[in-house]
Design an enzyme around this catalytic site. Structure first.
Site, short mmCIF file in Angstrom:
data_model
loop_
_atom_site.label_atom_id
_atom_site.label_comp_id
_atom_site.label_asym_id
_atom_site.label_seq_id
_atom_site.Cartn_x
_atom_site.Cartn_y
_atom_site.Cartn_z
N GLY A 69 0.81 -1.22 0.00
CA GLY A 69 0.00 0.00 0.00
C GLY A 69 0.84 1.27 0.00
CB THR A 70 3.87 2.25 1.93
OG1 THR A 70 3.26 1.88 3.16
CG2 THR A 70 4.70 3.49 2.12
CG ASN A 152 -5.55 3.73 8.75
OD1 ASN A 152 -5.78 4.76 8.11
ND2 ASN A 152 -4.64 3.67 9.69
CG HIS A 202 0.22 -6.84 4.77
ND1 HIS A 202 0.01 -6.50 6.09
CD2 HIS A 202 0.60 -5.70 4.16
CE1 HIS A 202 0.27 -5.21 6.25
NE2 HIS A 202 0.62 -4.70 5.08
CB THR A 238 12.82 -9.19 -10.91
OG1 THR A 238 14.01 -8.98 -11.68
CG2 THR A 238 12.32 -10.61 -11.11
CB CYS A 340 3.91 4.99 20.41
SG CYS A 340 4.66 4.98 22.01
C1 LIG Z 1 -5.06 2.90 4.88
C2 LIG Z 1 -3.69 2.35 4.72
N1 LIG Z 1 -2.93 2.75 3.70
C3 LIG Z 1 -1.68 2.27 3.49
C4 LIG Z 1 -1.14 1.34 4.34
C5 LIG Z 1 0.24 0.82 4.07
O1 LIG Z 1 0.17 -0.45 3.49
P1 LIG Z 1 1.45 -1.43 3.45
O2 LIG Z 1 1.63 -1.93 4.83
O3 LIG Z 1 1.07 -2.51 2.50
O4 LIG Z 1 2.59 -0.63 2.94
C6 LIG Z 1 -1.89 0.89 5.43
C7 LIG Z 1 -1.30 -0.07 6.41
O5 LIG Z 1 -1.49 0.05 7.59
C8 LIG Z 1 -3.21 1.40 5.62
O6 LIG Z 1 -3.96 1.00 6.65
#
Ligand SMILES: Cc1ncc(COP(=O)(O)O)c(C=O)c1O
Length: 402
Positions: A69-70, A152, A202, A238, A340
């Site tokens: 996601g990041t 989240n 994940h 890759t 934290c």
């Molecule tokens: C809303 C949201 N975006 C992005 C991420 C980041 O995803 P990743 O852990 O796959 O990089 C998270 C992970 O906590 C998330 O909850």
């Protein structure tokens, strides 16, 4: 009995993903090679991409595989911004105050290092974006809108179709981070009418280290990662065939509308039991975000206002961090959902962004469940919560202001 109630941090591996991963890691071959081994790997990879694309309402050519996601958020935000600023001055990025750090910190980086102007659109007390304020901010100096589908921490669903309608009318691309909704609610690049969507394997029972960016065909985007030119030059490196195959096994389920609806209903049932447990143990705890039964009207489409697996409460008179430690000692894993720093708890920017006071926000606790959450796990939580709360209240506060 121990209990894992932190599915939003990472979910246990789905058996279908595990079986697919184990089989795929034994397959030799770089999917970029032209020999037979390479071509077999390529076929497995492309089959997986097709399943992932289907689960995102996108075409396979619109589905870029990333490390998670990041990276998907960074690729979209940085890539769209640079491409949109090449031929015209469009420094503005519109976002909200309650974004995940993968969006917030990327946007801040673009401000500090590339001269982006960051525009924060307000949200209401449940975390829903103010669409009128968004409409007022959209102009021809805006590079993109970047925001969450579902928060989240508090689990609030955003009206992404409505956001896309407004932005499309102004000619502004929209990037949606759907990491917290994917696998529980329908996600669709084309039905939503957005430019890009980020997800991560994940969080839905796939392996760590693979995710996807659905990117509308024809979108101009500067790559973040340069190298061998894989994935149309948009994401060199890759390709992670085994990871994609495992991700694809779960994506195949998610793409099935009926499976998704039934899965969401089962997760919701467990979440509702968890809410009941908290309300019984601590009647004056505040459930943040949207009412679990509420619906959100998103441009004429009724969608749940809260993601099925999320319960997020503010516990009065104590720190969420104390509760996390005390519950952990009793075998229950939950989260505050916020950062934290150097051992000193900070209130969550998302909770503060919804208008709560610092001390209230420090009492935040996020409990997230999935389909594998058992009744025994929930009853363990019910048994240990009252004492953990009493002890956390006695421990009091130690924090720093945000
Ligand atoms: C809303 C949201 N975006 C992005 C991420 C980041 O995803 P990743 O852990 O796959 O990089 C998270 C992970 O906590 C998330 O909850």
């Amino acid at each position: 009995m121990v209990a894992y109630l932190d599915y939003a941090a990472t979910a246990p591996m789905h058996p279908a993903a595990k079986a697919a991963l184990v089989a795929a890691v034994d397959q030799i071959g770089n999917p970029g090679s032209i020999h037979t081994h390479g071509q077999h790997a390529r076929r497995a990879l492309e089959r997986a991409r097709a399943s992932i694309a289907a689960s995102l309402g996108a075409e396979p050519v619109e589905t870029i595989l990333t490390s998670g996601g990041t990276e998907s958020d960074n690729t979209a935000i940085q890539g769209l911004w640079h491409a949109r600023n090449r031929d015209a001055e469009r420094p503005r990025i519109i976002t909200t105050a309650i974004e995940h750090n993968a969006v917030l910190d990327t946007v801040a980086w673009m401000r500090d290092h590339h001269g982006a102007e960051v525009v924060i659109v307000p949200v209401d007390t449940t975390g829903v974006i103010d669409l009128d304020a968004l409409e007022r901010e959209l102009d021809d100096r805006t590079a993109l809108v970047a925001m969450l589908h579902v928060n989240n921490e508090i689990g609030t669903v955003q009206p992404v179709r409505s956001v896309a309608k407004l932005a499309n009318a102004a000619g502004v691309p929209v990037h949606i981070d759907a990491v917290a909704s994917y696998g529980s609610l329908p996600v669709s690049l084309h039905e939503w009418g957005v430019t890009s969507v980020a997800v991560s394997a994940h969080k839905v029972g796939g392996p760590v280290g693979i995710g996807a960016l659905a990117l509308r065909r024809g979108t101009k985007l500067d790559p973040l990662i340069h190298g061998g030119g894989q994935q149309y030059g948009l994401r060199s490196g890759t390709q992670n065939m085994a990871g994609a195959v495992a991700f694809g096994a779960v994506a195949e389920l998610i793409a099935d509308e009926q499976w998704l609806a039934e899965h969401a209903a089962r997760v919701r049932e467990r979440r509702d039991r968890m809410i009941e447990i908290v309300r019984q143990a601590v009647p004056d705890a505040t459930l943040t975000g949207a009412d679990p039964d509420a619906l959100l009207n998103d441009s004429g489409v009724e969608v749940p206002a809260r993601v099925p697996g999320n319960a997020h409460f503010l516990f009065p008179g104590c720190q969420g961090d104390s509760l996390v430690y005390l519950l952990d000692m009793a075998g229950v894993s939950v989260s505050t959902g916020s950062a934290c720093h150097a051992g000193i708890p900070e209130a969550s920017h998302a909770v503060i962004g919804c208008g709560y006071q610092n001390e209230q926000a420090l009492g935040a606790l996020r409990m997230t469940v999935g389909e594998q959450t058992s009744d025994d796990e929930l009853e363990t939580f019910a048994k240990v919560l009252p004492e953990a709360y009493e002890r956390a209240r006695k421990a009091g506060f130690s924090y720093r202001e945000v």
